[in-house]
Design a protein around this motif. Structure first.
Motif, mmCIF file in Angstrom:
data_model
loop_
_atom_site.group_PDB
_atom_site.id
_atom_site.type_symbol
_atom_site.label_atom_id
_atom_site.label_comp_id
_atom_site.label_asym_id
_atom_site.label_seq_id
_atom_site.Cartn_x
_atom_site.Cartn_y
_atom_site.Cartn_z
ATOM 1 N N ALA A 74 56.088 -1.469 -3.632
ATOM 2 C CA ALA A 74 55.743 -0.071 -3.291
ATOM 3 C C ALA A 74 56.115 0.950 -4.401
ATOM 4 C CB ALA A 74 56.671 0.564 -2.200
ATOM 5 N N LEU A 75 56.912 0.405 -5.314
ATOM 6 C CA LEU A 75 57.086 1.295 -6.891
ATOM 7 C C LEU A 75 56.161 0.884 -7.560
ATOM 8 C CD1 LEU A 75 60.956 0.889 -7.125
ATOM 9 C CD2 LEU A 75 59.599 2.870 -6.418
ATOM 10 N N ALA A 76 55.388 -0.335 -7.610
ATOM 11 C CA ALA A 76 54.528 -0.534 -8.299
ATOM 12 C C ALA A 76 53.190 0.275 -8.196
ATOM 13 C CB ALA A 76 54.238 -2.046 -8.331
ATOM 14 N N GLU A 77 53.169 0.477 -6.723
ATOM 15 C CA GLU A 77 51.978 1.352 -6.215
ATOM 16 C C GLU A 77 52.167 2.607 -6.715
ATOM 17 O OE1 GLU A 77 48.934 0.470 -5.049
ATOM 18 O OE2 GLU A 77 49.636 -1.673 -5.347
ATOM 19 N N ILE A 78 53.256 3.222 -6.821
ATOM 20 C CA ILE A 78 53.363 4.592 -7.210
ATOM 21 C C ILE A 78 53.192 4.724 -8.701
ATOM 22 C CG2 ILE A 78 54.986 6.344 -7.586
ATOM 23 C CD1 ILE A 78 56.367 5.470 -5.053
ATOM 24 N N VAL A 79 53.575 3.843 -9.509
ATOM 25 C CA VAL A 79 53.185 3.911 -11.035
ATOM 26 C C VAL A 79 51.893 3.532 -11.260
ATOM 27 C CG1 VAL A 79 53.998 2.745 -13.034
ATOM 28 C CG2 VAL A 79 55.880 2.982 -11.593
ATOM 29 N N LEU A 80 51.076 2.823 -10.588
ATOM 30 C CA LEU A 80 50.026 2.451 -10.776
ATOM 31 C C LEU A 80 48.792 3.621 -10.498
ATOM 32 C CD1 LEU A 80 49.701 -1.269 -9.568
ATOM 33 C CD2 LEU A 80 49.368 -0.395 -11.908
ATOM 34 N N HIS A 81 49.341 4.262 -9.283
ATOM 35 C CA HIS A 81 48.644 5.663 -8.945
ATOM 36 C C HIS A 81 48.738 6.642 -10.035
ATOM 37 C CE1 HIS A 81 46.955 8.621 -6.468
ATOM 38 N NE2 HIS A 81 47.971 9.556 -6.760
ATOM 39 N N GLU A 82 49.864 6.808 -10.370
ATOM 40 C CA GLU A 82 50.081 7.802 -11.489
ATOM 41 C C GLU A 82 49.383 7.416 -12.981
ATOM 42 O OE1 GLU A 82 51.367 11.155 -13.865
ATOM 43 O OE2 GLU A 82 51.179 10.650 -11.943
ATOM 44 N N ALA A 83 49.463 5.829 -13.173
ATOM 45 C CA ALA A 83 48.564 5.534 -14.253
ATOM 46 C C ALA A 83 47.353 5.798 -14.123
ATOM 47 C CB ALA A 83 49.080 3.948 -14.422
ATOM 48 N N ASP A 84 46.664 5.320 -13.008
ATOM 49 C CA ASP A 84 45.245 5.630 -12.973
ATOM 50 C C ASP A 84 44.932 7.148 -13.082
ATOM 51 O OD1 ASP A 84 44.639 3.093 -12.299
ATOM 52 O OD2 ASP A 84 44.786 3.270 -10.121
ATOM 53 N N ARG A 85 45.773 8.201 -12.327
ATOM 54 C CA ARG A 85 45.570 9.464 -12.870
ATOM 55 C C ARG A 85 45.535 9.829 -14.314
ATOM 56 N NH1 ARG A 85 47.849 13.731 -13.973
ATOM 57 N NH2 ARG A 85 49.722 12.984 -14.217
ATOM 58 N N ARG A 86 46.574 9.399 -14.937
ATOM 59 C CA ARG A 86 46.713 9.839 -16.482
ATOM 60 C C ARG A 86 45.445 8.979 -17.189
ATOM 61 N NH1 ARG A 86 52.852 8.650 -17.580
ATOM 62 N NH2 ARG A 86 52.222 9.248 -19.745
ATOM 63 N N LEU A 87 44.942 7.795 -16.756
ATOM 64 C CA LEU A 87 43.958 7.266 -17.538
ATOM 65 C C LEU A 87 42.456 8.035 -17.453
ATOM 66 C CD1 LEU A 87 45.025 3.568 -17.102
ATOM 67 C CD2 LEU A 87 45.027 4.814 -19.242
ATOM 68 N N THR A 88 42.376 8.782 -16.244
ATOM 69 C CA THR A 88 41.224 9.476 -16.184
ATOM 70 C C THR A 88 41.084 10.662 -16.991
ATOM 71 O OG1 THR A 88 41.963 10.565 -14.241
ATOM 72 C CG2 THR A 88 40.756 8.252 -13.790
ATOM 73 N N ALA A 89 42.402 11.152 -17.469
ATOM 74 C CA ALA A 89 42.265 12.174 -18.330
ATOM 75 C C ALA A 89 41.414 12.257 -19.502
ATOM 76 C CB ALA A 89 43.671 12.569 -18.571
ATOM 77 N N PRO A 90 40.461 13.015 -19.962
ATOM 78 C CA PRO A 90 39.853 12.659 -21.291
ATOM 79 C C PRO A 90 40.758 12.481 -22.517
ATOM 80 C CG PRO A 90 39.408 14.814 -20.509
ATOM 81 C CD PRO A 90 40.291 14.177 -19.365
ATOM 82 N N LEU A 91 40.321 11.771 -23.316
ATOM 83 C CA LEU A 91 40.854 11.631 -24.694
ATOM 84 C C LEU A 91 40.630 12.810 -25.479
ATOM 85 C CD1 LEU A 91 40.297 7.854 -25.263
ATOM 86 C CD2 LEU A 91 42.426 8.886 -24.719
ATOM 87 N N LYS A 92 41.879 13.114 -26.278
ATOM 88 C CA LYS A 92 41.618 14.153 -27.352
ATOM 89 C C LYS A 92 42.090 13.560 -28.625
ATOM 90 C CE LYS A 92 42.277 17.668 -23.710
ATOM 91 N NZ LYS A 92 43.727 18.414 -23.190
ATOM 92 N N GLY A 93 41.485 14.192 -29.710
ATOM 93 C CA GLY A 93 41.720 13.652 -31.008
ATOM 94 C C GLY A 93 43.266 14.428 -31.415
ATOM 95 N N THR A 94 44.417 14.160 -30.735
ATOM 96 C CA THR A 94 45.368 14.872 -30.827
ATOM 97 C C THR A 94 46.673 13.940 -30.977
ATOM 98 O OG1 THR A 94 46.028 15.604 -28.569
ATOM 99 C CG2 THR A 94 44.894 17.010 -29.843
ATOM 100 N N ALA A 95 47.713 14.340 -31.670
ATOM 101 C CA ALA A 95 48.869 13.161 -31.746
ATOM 102 C C ALA A 95 49.480 13.413 -30.278
ATOM 103 C CB ALA A 95 50.059 13.813 -32.652
ATOM 104 N N ARG A 96 49.582 14.513 -29.529
ATOM 105 C CA ARG A 96 50.178 14.451 -28.157
ATOM 106 C C ARG A 96 49.399 13.698 -27.262
ATOM 107 N NH1 ARG A 96 51.131 20.053 -24.428
ATOM 108 N NH2 ARG A 96 51.763 18.928 -22.909
ATOM 109 N N CYS A 97 48.306 13.552 -27.149
ATOM 110 C CA CYS A 97 47.359 12.797 -26.660
ATOM 111 C C CYS A 97 47.735 11.256 -26.732
ATOM 112 C CB CYS A 97 45.944 12.893 -26.662
ATOM 113 S SG CYS A 97 44.726 11.838 -25.822
ATOM 114 N N ALA A 98 47.634 10.640 -28.044
ATOM 115 C CA ALA A 98 48.235 9.489 -28.412
ATOM 116 C C ALA A 98 49.577 9.089 -27.826
ATOM 117 C CB ALA A 98 48.034 9.399 -29.741
#
Length: 128
Positions: A79-103
């Motif tokens: 169950a904890l893995a599913e929560i982490v994976l859901h958050e990871a999927d959300r964060r990975l769909t954010a577009p990449l930016k050429g910034t230190a913060r994004c990296a």
């Protein structure tokens, strides 16, 4: 010369499951990126680093999914893995930016995914 090729059909990711993650160099990259104070790189360099971390985050997430799928339904780690994976999927769909913060955000994600993977793969303490 022939223009033939073989198409690999692996819908369940079984071939990928047999390949170990190349963890050490990616952890070194995460450590370096998170240690940045005032980096002065070109935007395309930040973007390349973020792309590298994104690809590895996806590989670690796939490994987490495979491990979580083998757990009994009543194991809370799944169950904890599913929560982490859901958050990871959300964060990975954010577009990449050429910034230190994004990296750095991608580096934090890889770090969090490895933490979850380690908790899934460590043996449970013996119960009496």
């Amino acid at each position: 010369m022939s223009d033939t090729h073989t198409v690999l059909h692996d819908p369940h990711g079984l071939i990928e499951a047999e390949l170990p993650l190349d963890r050490a160099p990616h952890e070194a990259l995460v450590t370096a990126v998170l240690a940045w104070k005032n980096p002065n790189l070109e935007p395309r360099d930040y973007e390349q680093i973020a792309l590298q971390l994104t690809g590895h985050a996806r590989a670690v997430a796939a490994d987490i999914r495979r491990h979580a799928a083998t757990l009994p339904k009543n194991d809370g780690r799944g169950a904890l893995a599913e929560i982490v994976l859901h958050e990871a999927d959300r964060r990975l769909t954010a577009p990449l930016k050429g910034t230190a913060r994004c990296a750095q955000n991608r580096a934090r994600l890889v770090q969090a995914l490895y933490t979850r993977l380690d908790r899934l793969t460590e043996p449970l303490p013996a119960t009496r």
